[in-house]
Scaffold this active site. Structure first.
Site, PDB file in Angstrom:
ATOM      1  N   ILE A  12       0.838  -1.197   0.000  1.00  0.00           N
ATOM      2  CA  ILE A  12       0.000   0.000   0.000  1.00  0.00           C
ATOM      3  C   ILE A  12       0.872   1.246   0.000  1.00  0.00           C
ATOM      4  O   ILE A  12       0.592   2.229  -0.696  1.00  0.00           O
ATOM      5  CB  ILE A  12      -0.959  -0.012   1.212  1.00  0.00           C
ATOM      6  N   SER A  34      12.021  -5.347   5.818  1.00  0.00           N
ATOM      7  CA  SER A  34      11.773  -6.653   6.474  1.00  0.00           C
ATOM      8  C   SER A  34      10.618  -7.371   5.785  1.00  0.00           C
ATOM      9  O   SER A  34      10.498  -8.587   5.864  1.00  0.00           O
ATOM     10  CB  SER A  34      11.428  -6.438   7.949  1.00  0.00           C
ATOM     11  N   PHE A  80       2.899   3.656   7.557  1.00  0.00           N
ATOM     12  CA  PHE A  80       2.453   2.306   7.147  1.00  0.00           C
ATOM     13  C   PHE A  80       3.244   1.213   7.878  1.00  0.00           C
ATOM     14  O   PHE A  80       2.767   0.099   8.030  1.00  0.00           O
ATOM     15  CB  PHE A  80       2.699   2.086   5.639  1.00  0.00           C
ATOM     16  N   LYS A  84       2.120  -7.306   9.988  1.00  0.00           N
ATOM     17  CA  LYS A  84       0.662  -7.313   9.773  1.00  0.00           C
ATOM     18  C   LYS A  84       0.081  -8.703   9.493  1.00  0.00           C
ATOM     19  O   LYS A  84      -1.024  -8.821   8.968  1.00  0.00           O
ATOM     20  CB  LYS A  84       0.328  -6.395   8.612  1.00  0.00           C
ATOM     21  N   SER A 124      -6.864  -0.528  10.660  1.00  0.00           N
ATOM     22  CA  SER A 124      -7.480  -1.663   9.973  1.00  0.00           C
ATOM     23  C   SER A 124      -8.892  -1.924  10.470  1.00  0.00           C
ATOM     24  O   SER A 124      -9.192  -1.703  11.647  1.00  0.00           O
ATOM     25  CB  SER A 124      -6.622  -2.916  10.231  1.00  0.00           C
ATOM     26  N   TYR A 148      -2.168  -8.704  16.437  1.00  0.00           N
ATOM     27  CA  TYR A 148      -1.998  -7.700  15.363  1.00  0.00           C
ATOM     28  C   TYR A 148      -3.093  -6.643  15.485  1.00  0.00           C
ATOM     29  O   TYR A 148      -2.829  -5.446  15.503  1.00  0.00           O
ATOM     30  CB  TYR A 148      -2.056  -8.365  13.984  1.00  0.00           C
ATOM     31  N   LYS A 152      -3.119  -2.360  16.493  1.00  0.00           N
ATOM     32  CA  LYS A 152      -3.790  -1.263  15.769  1.00  0.00           C
ATOM     33  C   LYS A 152      -4.710  -0.495  16.737  1.00  0.00           C
ATOM     34  O   LYS A 152      -4.724   0.733  16.778  1.00  0.00           O
ATOM     35  CB  LYS A 152      -4.611  -1.805  14.593  1.00  0.00           C
ATOM     36  N   TYR A 176      -8.553   0.424   7.037  1.00  0.00           N
ATOM     37  CA  TYR A 176      -8.670  -0.229   5.726  1.00  0.00           C
ATOM     38  C   TYR A 176      -9.559  -1.453   5.856  1.00  0.00           C
ATOM     39  O   TYR A 176      -9.439  -2.185   6.843  1.00  0.00           O
ATOM     40  CB  TYR A 176      -7.337  -0.778   5.242  1.00  0.00           C
ATOM     41  N   ASN A 198      -3.564 -13.828   2.812  1.00  0.00           N
ATOM     42  CA  ASN A 198      -4.785 -13.201   2.304  1.00  0.00           C
ATOM     43  C   ASN A 198      -5.303 -13.885   1.036  1.00  0.00           C
ATOM     44  O   ASN A 198      -4.555 -14.492   0.279  1.00  0.00           O
ATOM     45  CB  ASN A 198      -4.543 -11.702   2.031  1.00  0.00           C
TER      46      ASN A 198
HETATM   47  C1  WQD Z   1     -10.716 -12.900   3.289  1.00  0.00           C
HETATM   48  C2  WQD Z   1     -11.742 -14.009   3.139  1.00  0.00           C
HETATM   49  C3  WQD Z   1     -11.288 -15.928   4.528  1.00  0.00           C
HETATM   50  C4  WQD Z   1      -7.572 -17.030   2.440  1.00  0.00           C
HETATM   51  C5  WQD Z   1      -7.165  -9.812   7.005  1.00  0.00           C
HETATM   52  C6  WQD Z   1      -6.756  -9.165   8.278  1.00  0.00           C
HETATM   53  C7  WQD Z   1      -7.073  -7.692   8.224  1.00  0.00           C
HETATM   54  C8  WQD Z   1      -6.441  -7.077   6.988  1.00  0.00           C
HETATM   55  C9  WQD Z   1      -6.896  -7.797   5.739  1.00  0.00           C
HETATM   56  C10 WQD Z   1      -4.321  -6.097   7.567  1.00  0.00           C
HETATM   57  C11 WQD Z   1     -12.134 -14.650   4.478  1.00  0.00           C
HETATM   58  C12 WQD Z   1     -11.186 -16.282   3.048  1.00  0.00           C
HETATM   59  C13 WQD Z   1      -8.732 -16.379   2.843  1.00  0.00           C
HETATM   60  C14 WQD Z   1      -7.652 -18.337   1.872  1.00  0.00           C
HETATM   61  C15 WQD Z   1     -10.046 -18.267   2.120  1.00  0.00           C
HETATM   62  N1  WQD Z   1      -5.029  -7.117   7.065  1.00  0.00           N
HETATM   63  N2  WQD Z   1      -9.944 -16.992   2.677  1.00  0.00           N
HETATM   64  N3  WQD Z   1      -8.893 -18.906   1.734  1.00  0.00           N
HETATM   65  O1  WQD Z   1      -9.181 -12.164   7.117  1.00  0.00           O
HETATM   66  O2  WQD Z   1     -10.745 -10.492   5.978  1.00  0.00           O
HETATM   67  O3  WQD Z   1      -8.550  -9.715   6.835  1.00  0.00           O
HETATM   68  O4  WQD Z   1      -6.532  -9.188   5.908  1.00  0.00           O
HETATM   69  O5  WQD Z   1      -4.718  -5.035   7.962  1.00  0.00           O
HETATM   70  O6  WQD Z   1      -6.526  -7.089   9.365  1.00  0.00           O
HETATM   71  O7  WQD Z   1      -7.527  -9.727   9.318  1.00  0.00           O
HETATM   72  O8  WQD Z   1      -8.625 -11.196   4.842  1.00  0.00           O
HETATM   73  O9  WQD Z   1      -7.829 -12.204   2.745  1.00  0.00           O
HETATM   74  O10 WQD Z   1      -7.292 -13.372   4.937  1.00  0.00           O
HETATM   75  O11 WQD Z   1      -9.636 -13.405   4.076  1.00  0.00           O
HETATM   76  O12 WQD Z   1     -11.154 -18.819   1.980  1.00  0.00           O
HETATM   77  O13 WQD Z   1      -6.639 -18.989   1.492  1.00  0.00           O
HETATM   78  O14 WQD Z   1     -11.176 -15.045   2.366  1.00  0.00           O
HETATM   79  O15 WQD Z   1     -11.925 -16.954   5.260  1.00  0.00           O
HETATM   80  O16 WQD Z   1     -13.500 -15.002   4.400  1.00  0.00           O
HETATM   81  P1  WQD Z   1      -9.367 -10.978   6.245  1.00  0.00           P
HETATM   82  P2  WQD Z   1      -8.257 -12.584   4.125  1.00  0.00           P
END
Ligand code: WQD
Length: 339
Positions: A12, A34, A80, A84, A124, A148, A152, A176, A198
């Site tokens: 970002i 890092s 930033f 995370k 977040s 984490y 925040k 975000y 993610n």
């Molecule tokens: C999204 C959806 C999972 C991976 C996290 C952090 C948040 C922010 C954004 C930093 C969910 C599903 C995921 C996979 C899946 N980060 N999923 N298979 O958990 O909403 O947020 O990232 O600020 O703080 O908590 O994002 O992308 O991990 O998950 O099915 O291999 O995708 O269950 O429904 P999340 P995510």
């Protein structure tokens, strides 16, 4: 404005640096690399059409951070930098509290000491906790479900207390939702180290052949197709939100304020998979797996406050997010070159 962007070599941060420069701001990047690669820097300079000063520094180093701010001549900071990874924070809480809070305190002390009191902080939606009322509004109660998220939440509190003690501060807290997408050139994008936590980077790595299939973490949520629903916001919309917040602080008489950066729309895991299939032109293999610990069914933002007060709203669609991610990933199958 002359702005210090901590973590500016990251996903970002790099997209925000570009938009700050395009808007005529002077930018200095501070990063300890890092969780980012130095090879992003020449690409950023190519896109910006100018050199970008970079200082390699760990913000936990109080003396180095004080020197950076003392000598930098900054009007403002966008912060930033921070660890995370939710899962990693559960395994290594002390490292996360030490790094994320320690580095922020070191930065704030240096800023206060040298009279730099304008900061935009990368927070977040995770601070809305495990059972948010939807859509999430900025006045909702906050909590966290992992270290984490607690960092925040705690840093937001530190910033609020700082503004109460000295109303000459101008502090913008940006929450975000789920960042996705990449710069349209495909030269920069999200390049997580190791196995992506993610959803979208994992899908992208399946699409490009680096991973065999996606595990869908549960299809029994109370959502239209049973899979998790999130508010996916394009990283270039996110970057524009930082620019709007920074410029708003320059004209604001409110010491501290908070805004959601989201689209206000929810998209399910399977909807994102199908969007990506349209972008890449082939099927993304997946298998339904058990729910992931700590996940919740639906999260999406209320977006009126940022629009009313910052004059900002997200304009890019989820399909633009998946298409730009595919362009980045297909042009860079293994991410940024090794440093
Ligand atoms: C999204 C959806 C999972 C991976 C996290 C952090 C948040 C922010 C954004 C930093 C969910 C599903 C995921 C996979 C899946 N980060 N999923 N298979 O958990 O909403 O947020 O990232 O600020 O703080 O908590 O994002 O992308 O991990 O998950 O099915 O291999 O995708 O269950 O429904 P999340 P995510």
């Amino acid at each position: 404005m002359r702005t210090l962007v901590t973590g500016g070599a990251g996903y970002i941060g790099s997209h925000t640096v570009l938009q700050l420069i395009e808007a005529g701001h002077e930018v200095v990047i501070a990063d300890n690399f890092s969780n980012s690669r130095r090879s992003v820097l020449p690409r950023l300079e190519e896109l910006a059409g100018q050199p970008i000063p970079v200082v390699e520094v760990d913000l936990c180093d109080v003396e180095a951070t004080d020197r950076l701010v003392a000598e930098g001549g900054f009007d403002s900071v966008i912060h930033f930098a921070g660890l995370k990874a939710v899962g990693e924070s559960v395994e290594q809480p002390i490292r996360y509290y030490d790094n994320n809070i320690g580095s922020t305190l070191s930065l704030l002390k240096a800023m206060d000491r040298h009279g730099v009191r304008r900061i935009v902080f990368s927070s977040s939606a995770t601070v809305y906790g495990a059972t948010p009322t939807l859509p999430c509004t900025e006045d909702a109660p906050t909590s966290a479900t992992n270290p984490y998220g607690w960092t925040k939440q705690m840093i937001e509190q530190i910033l609020r207390d700082t503004a109460v003690a000295d109303d000459s501060w101008r502090i913008g807290i940006l929450r975000y939702f789920n960042p996705v997408g990449a710069h349209p050139s495909g030269l920069i994008g999200e390049d997580p180290a190791g196995i992506p936590n993610n959803l979208l980077p994992y899908i992208a790595q399946v699409a490009v052949g680096r991973r065999e299939r996606l595990a869908v973490f549960g299809d029994d949520y109370d959502t239209p197709d049973g899979t998790g629903v999130r508010d996916y916001i394009h990283v270039d919309d996110l970057a524009a939100g930082h620019l709007a917040a920074l410029e708003h602080l320059g004209a604001s008489d409110t010491p501290v304020d908070v805004w959601n950066l989201g689209t206000g729309q929810g998209t399910s895991v399977l909807e994102l998979v199908h969007s990506f299939e349209r972008a890449c032109g082939h099927e993304i293999p997946y298998a339904v797996a058990p729910r992931r610990a700590g996940d919740i069914g639906s999260v999406f933002a209320a977006v009126d406050k940022a629009h009313a007060e910052l004059g900002w709203r997200a304009t890019r669609s989820v399909d633009e997010g998946t298409a730009s991610t595919w362009k980045w990933q297909s042009q860079n199958p293994t991410g940024f070159p090794e440093d």
